[in-house]
Scaffold this motif. Structure first.
Motif, mmCIF file in Angstrom:
data_model
loop_
_atom_site.group_PDB
_atom_site.id
_atom_site.type_symbol
_atom_site.label_atom_id
_atom_site.label_comp_id
_atom_site.label_asym_id
_atom_site.label_seq_id
_atom_site.Cartn_x
_atom_site.Cartn_y
_atom_site.Cartn_z
ATOM 1 N N ILE A 2 0.852 -1.186 0.000
ATOM 2 C CA ILE A 2 0.000 0.000 0.000
ATOM 3 C C ILE A 2 0.887 1.235 0.000
ATOM 4 O O ILE A 2 1.634 1.476 0.954
ATOM 5 N N LEU A 3 0.804 2.016 -1.054
ATOM 6 C CA LEU A 3 1.593 3.236 -1.144
ATOM 7 C C LEU A 3 1.134 4.212 -0.071
ATOM 8 O O LEU A 3 -0.068 4.430 0.096
ATOM 9 N N LYS A 4 2.110 4.757 0.660
ATOM 10 C CA LYS A 4 1.763 5.690 1.725
ATOM 11 C C LYS A 4 2.889 6.697 1.885
ATOM 12 O O LYS A 4 4.059 6.332 1.976
ATOM 13 N N VAL A 5 2.537 7.970 1.917
ATOM 14 C CA VAL A 5 3.453 9.057 2.245
ATOM 15 C C VAL A 5 2.785 9.788 3.401
ATOM 16 O O VAL A 5 1.719 10.363 3.238
ATOM 17 N N GLN A 6 3.405 9.708 4.573
ATOM 18 C CA GLN A 6 2.746 10.217 5.778
ATOM 19 C C GLN A 6 3.773 10.881 6.679
ATOM 20 O O GLN A 6 4.827 10.308 6.960
ATOM 21 N N TYR A 7 3.454 12.067 7.157
ATOM 22 C CA TYR A 7 4.346 12.761 8.072
ATOM 23 C C TYR A 7 4.011 12.372 9.509
ATOM 24 O O TYR A 7 2.846 12.389 9.912
ATOM 25 N N ASP A 8 5.034 11.999 10.261
ATOM 26 C CA ASP A 8 4.877 11.660 11.669
ATOM 27 C C ASP A 8 5.215 12.911 12.482
ATOM 28 O O ASP A 8 6.387 13.261 12.647
ATOM 29 N N LYS A 59 -3.653 -3.403 -6.825
ATOM 30 C CA LYS A 59 -4.240 -3.335 -8.162
ATOM 31 C C LYS A 59 -3.330 -2.617 -9.162
ATOM 32 O O LYS A 59 -3.305 -2.944 -10.339
ATOM 33 N N VAL A 60 -2.585 -1.624 -8.679
ATOM 34 C CA VAL A 60 -1.710 -0.835 -9.544
ATOM 35 C C VAL A 60 -0.284 -0.901 -8.993
ATOM 36 O O VAL A 60 -0.075 -0.760 -7.788
ATOM 37 N N ARG A 61 0.677 -1.117 -9.872
ATOM 38 C CA ARG A 61 2.088 -1.143 -9.488
ATOM 39 C C ARG A 61 2.562 0.298 -9.287
ATOM 40 O O ARG A 61 2.306 1.152 -10.135
ATOM 41 N N THR A 62 3.228 0.547 -8.151
ATOM 42 C CA THR A 62 3.624 1.911 -7.810
ATOM 43 C C THR A 62 5.065 1.998 -7.325
ATOM 44 O O THR A 62 5.652 1.015 -6.855
ATOM 45 N N MET A 63 5.599 3.203 -7.436
ATOM 46 C CA MET A 63 6.914 3.558 -6.900
ATOM 47 C C MET A 63 6.841 5.025 -6.476
ATOM 48 O O MET A 63 5.869 5.709 -6.773
ATOM 49 N N LEU A 64 7.894 5.504 -5.815
ATOM 50 C CA LEU A 64 8.009 6.915 -5.455
ATOM 51 C C LEU A 64 9.297 7.481 -6.034
ATOM 52 O O LEU A 64 10.307 6.777 -6.115
ATOM 53 N N ASN A 89 20.549 19.114 -0.027
ATOM 54 C CA ASN A 89 21.069 19.861 1.120
ATOM 55 C C ASN A 89 20.091 19.878 2.300
ATOM 56 O O ASN A 89 19.643 20.916 2.737
ATOM 57 N N SER A 90 19.718 18.718 2.753
ATOM 58 C CA SER A 90 18.836 18.433 3.899
ATOM 59 C C SER A 90 17.347 18.612 3.607
ATOM 60 O O SER A 90 16.524 18.435 4.491
ATOM 61 N N GLU A 91 16.990 18.925 2.383
ATOM 62 C CA GLU A 91 15.575 19.078 2.033
ATOM 63 C C GLU A 91 15.086 17.919 1.168
ATOM 64 O O GLU A 91 15.825 17.396 0.333
ATOM 65 N N ILE A 92 13.822 17.550 1.383
ATOM 66 C CA ILE A 92 13.133 16.538 0.564
ATOM 67 C C ILE A 92 12.224 17.310 -0.376
ATOM 68 O O ILE A 92 11.361 18.062 0.082
ATOM 69 N N LYS A 93 12.424 17.119 -1.677
ATOM 70 C CA LYS A 93 11.696 17.939 -2.650
ATOM 71 C C LYS A 93 11.053 17.079 -3.735
ATOM 72 O O LYS A 93 11.508 15.982 -4.017
ATOM 73 N N ASN A 94 10.041 17.642 -4.377
ATOM 74 C CA ASN A 94 9.457 17.097 -5.601
ATOM 75 C C ASN A 94 9.040 15.629 -5.487
ATOM 76 O O ASN A 94 9.331 14.814 -6.354
ATOM 77 N N MET A 95 8.335 15.292 -4.414
ATOM 78 C CA MET A 95 7.831 13.932 -4.209
ATOM 79 C C MET A 95 6.794 13.603 -5.273
ATOM 80 O O MET A 95 5.848 14.368 -5.472
ATOM 81 N N GLU A 96 6.986 12.484 -5.957
ATOM 82 C CA GLU A 96 6.060 12.061 -7.003
ATOM 83 C C GLU A 96 5.653 10.612 -6.805
ATOM 84 O O GLU A 96 6.493 9.767 -6.504
ATOM 85 N N ILE A 97 4.390 10.330 -7.012
ATOM 86 C CA ILE A 97 3.898 8.954 -7.066
ATOM 87 C C ILE A 97 3.977 8.514 -8.516
ATOM 88 O O ILE A 97 3.524 9.218 -9.413
#
Length: 165
Positions: A113-119, A139-144, A150-158
């Motif tokens: 199960i694809l999940k992007v969640q902030y704790d 049902k659908v094949r997924t990746m991220l 420089n310590s930042e997480i950017k441009n998150m794509e499913i």
């Protein structure tokens, strides 16, 4: 800056649709249930690979890859494991350790199960890329795909590849 492709649960399956995105990445991370090591051998020929073994993986994968991978890329700390749970429901093997020293990104696979969640409690980003393979109930094949800069997480794509099977 590093472009990261995150996948999991290939279960011995790799195809040109996955490889198209591999070629666009700087690094590939595999969160377990690799299956046949031809999958990781193929990935390693194209890009640097970080991987962990999963519950379906045999002795060959377990001798090549760890249960947990802890590393830092672009000043972002990462903990990747196959069975890890998710915020407020971390797997008991993880629960106390993650509270003591939380990474900036915690990655697990296993659920398909694809999940992007902030704790918010631990101030970390939990990622589960779903399943890139054909085996399982998804049902659908997924990746991220995302960038670390420089310590930042950017441009998150499913990335949705296609229907399983």
């Amino acid at each position: 800056m590093k472009k990261i492709l995150l996948l999991s649960d290939t279960h011995s399956f790799i195809d040109e649709k996955i490889l198209k995105f591999v070629k666009q990445a700087d690094e590939v991370w595999h969160a377990g249930d690799i299956g046949n090591l031809e999958v990781t051998d193929t990935l390693k020929k194209l890009k640097p690979l970080r991987a962990v073994f999963g519950n379906i993986d045999g002795a060959d994968a377990r001798s090549e890859f760890p249960l947990d991978a802890k590393f830092e890329v672009e000043k972002v700390t990462v903990w990747m494991t196959h069975i890890g749970g998710y915020p407020n429901k971390y797997y008991k093997r993880i629960r106390d350790k993650i509270k003591l020293n939380p990474p900036k990104i915690f990655i697990s696979g296993h659920s398909h199960i694809l999940k992007v969640q902030y704790d918010k409690k631990l101030n970390l980003l939990h990622l589960n890329p779903g399943a890139a393979g054909n085996h399982g109930f998804h049902k659908v094949r997924t990746m991220l795909r995302f960038e670390l800069d420089n310590s930042e997480i950017k441009n998150m794509e499913i990335i949705e590849l296609d229907k399983r099977g």
